[in-house]
Motif scaffolding. Structure first.
Motif, mmCIF file in Angstrom:
data_model
loop_
_atom_site.group_PDB
_atom_site.id
_atom_site.type_symbol
_atom_site.label_atom_id
_atom_site.label_comp_id
_atom_site.label_asym_id
_atom_site.label_seq_id
_atom_site.Cartn_x
_atom_site.Cartn_y
_atom_site.Cartn_z
ATOM 1 N N PRO A 44 0.826 -1.210 0.000
ATOM 2 C CA PRO A 44 0.000 0.000 0.000
ATOM 3 C C PRO A 44 0.860 1.259 0.000
ATOM 4 O O PRO A 44 1.888 1.315 0.684
ATOM 5 C CB PRO A 44 -0.796 -0.122 1.301
ATOM 6 C CG PRO A 44 0.057 -0.975 2.185
ATOM 7 C CD PRO A 44 0.726 -1.963 1.258
ATOM 8 N N PRO A 45 0.486 2.267 -0.779
ATOM 9 C CA PRO A 45 1.237 3.524 -0.760
ATOM 10 C C PRO A 45 1.098 4.208 0.598
ATOM 11 O O PRO A 45 0.194 3.903 1.380
ATOM 12 C CB PRO A 45 0.584 4.347 -1.877
ATOM 13 C CG PRO A 45 -0.767 3.734 -2.066
ATOM 14 C CD PRO A 45 -0.636 2.290 -1.728
ATOM 15 N N THR A 46 1.988 5.145 0.871
ATOM 16 C CA THR A 46 2.015 5.782 2.186
ATOM 17 C C THR A 46 0.714 6.508 2.508
ATOM 18 O O THR A 46 0.318 6.586 3.668
ATOM 19 C CB THR A 46 3.189 6.767 2.279
ATOM 20 O OG1 THR A 46 3.087 7.730 1.205
ATOM 21 C CG2 THR A 46 4.518 6.033 2.166
ATOM 22 N N TYR A 47 0.029 7.043 1.492
ATOM 23 C CA TYR A 47 -1.188 7.795 1.771
ATOM 24 C C TYR A 47 -2.361 6.896 2.170
ATOM 25 O O TYR A 47 -3.417 7.391 2.536
ATOM 26 C CB TYR A 47 -1.583 8.698 0.592
ATOM 27 C CG TYR A 47 -1.636 8.022 -0.747
ATOM 28 C CD1 TYR A 47 -2.750 7.308 -1.159
ATOM 29 C CD2 TYR A 47 -0.561 8.124 -1.622
ATOM 30 C CE1 TYR A 47 -2.790 6.691 -2.393
ATOM 31 C CE2 TYR A 47 -0.597 7.511 -2.867
ATOM 32 C CZ TYR A 47 -1.712 6.797 -3.246
ATOM 33 O OH TYR A 47 -1.741 6.195 -4.473
ATOM 34 N N PHE A 48 -2.192 5.573 2.123
ATOM 35 C CA PHE A 48 -3.213 4.667 2.627
ATOM 36 C C PHE A 48 -3.213 4.624 4.161
ATOM 37 O O PHE A 48 -4.164 4.143 4.766
ATOM 38 C CB PHE A 48 -2.984 3.245 2.107
ATOM 39 C CG PHE A 48 -3.540 2.970 0.728
ATOM 40 C CD1 PHE A 48 -3.726 3.988 -0.195
ATOM 41 C CD2 PHE A 48 -3.853 1.675 0.346
ATOM 42 C CE1 PHE A 48 -4.215 3.721 -1.470
ATOM 43 C CE2 PHE A 48 -4.344 1.387 -0.918
ATOM 44 C CZ PHE A 48 -4.531 2.413 -1.830
ATOM 45 N N ARG A 49 -2.142 5.101 4.778
ATOM 46 C CA ARG A 49 -2.012 4.999 6.236
ATOM 47 C C ARG A 49 -3.147 5.744 6.929
ATOM 48 O O ARG A 49 -3.478 6.864 6.564
ATOM 49 C CB ARG A 49 -0.666 5.572 6.689
ATOM 50 C CG ARG A 49 0.529 4.727 6.257
ATOM 51 C CD ARG A 49 1.838 5.382 6.649
ATOM 52 N NE ARG A 49 2.987 4.610 6.144
ATOM 53 C CZ ARG A 49 4.250 5.022 6.211
ATOM 54 N NH1 ARG A 49 4.528 6.209 6.753
ATOM 55 N NH2 ARG A 49 5.217 4.263 5.737
#
Length: 224
Positions: free
Chosen positions: A110-115
């Motif tokens: 998952p890309p960081t902005y999924f956090r």
């Protein structure tokens, strides 16, 4: 199906390609090497309550839906009829909604902005792609559970084609048309499929009627 989906099949080949991607010409259309080099056809598992498969053992956001593979990488969606590509970039405006609804937890990278996003809910695509995208996709994350289509059969015929046996872009559509008779249901996937997976099938339109529809597994619907 929304009619505007039929208009938007745009392939990004320069700006959409991640750094280092190799652009090549295959089966009549530009295509990409996005760095997916799997040793063999990966094991695919159905996302519960969805017609989409994911690859639990692949270190990538790798999915299979409606007869094609889909990868989300470097902020771009890509699709292919073969598990190692070549890949074609897909405009976010016309990525199938069943793909968009896959919950966050099924993204292996998952890309960081999924956090911070709920693991059991789809990514917040409207937040990521902006209000213009969201306005055109009103209700994209709402699904009628009584109208979920059955999953497409996995193209298991590709299993022997690994390593040095992996076919060239010119060989792929021939093998695909000979061994995989499933046809995509969604109009947008049909267009993409015809451009990248089966450009020679129009020459087979006069095949005997009894040949049409071959390859659908009438058992569990998962393999061909």
């Amino acid at each position: 199906m929304r009619d505007w989906w039929l208009v938007g099949l745009v392939l990004f080949l320069g700006t959409a390609a991640p750094a280092g991607a190799q652009v090549s010409i295959g089966i009549g259309v530009p295509s990409l090497d996005i760095g997916i080099h799997l040793p063999a056809l990966p094991s695919l598992t159905i996302v519960p309550g969805s017609p989409v498969y994911y690859a639990p053992r692949v270190d990538s956001n790798f999915f299979f839906y409606d007869g094609m593979y889909w990868v989300y990488q470097s902020d771009n969606w890509y699709s292919s009829s073969w598990y190692n590509g070549p890949w074609a970039a897909v405009d976010p405006a016309i990525v199938p909604e069943f793909i968009l609804r896959v919950p966050v937890s099924y993204y292996r990278r998952p890309p960081t902005y999924f956090r911070g996003w709920a693991a059991n809910a789809p990514p917040r695509w409207g937040e990521h792609w902006g209000s213009s995208w969201e306005e055109k996709h009103s209700g994209w994350n709402q699904v009628d559970r009584s109208h979920i289509p059955p999953p497409a059969p996995v193209p298991s015929y590709q299993r022997p084609y690994a390593g040095k046996r992996y076919p060239t872009p010119q060989q792929q559509p021939v093998l695909h048309s000979q061994n995989y008779k499933y046809q995509p249901r969604e109009p947008v996937v049909q267009q993409h499929y015809q451009q990248h997976a089966a450009p020679q099938q129009h020459n087979q339109s006069q095949r005997p009627a009894q040949d049409k529809g071959e390859g659908h597994n009438k058992g569990d619907g998962h393999n061909k």
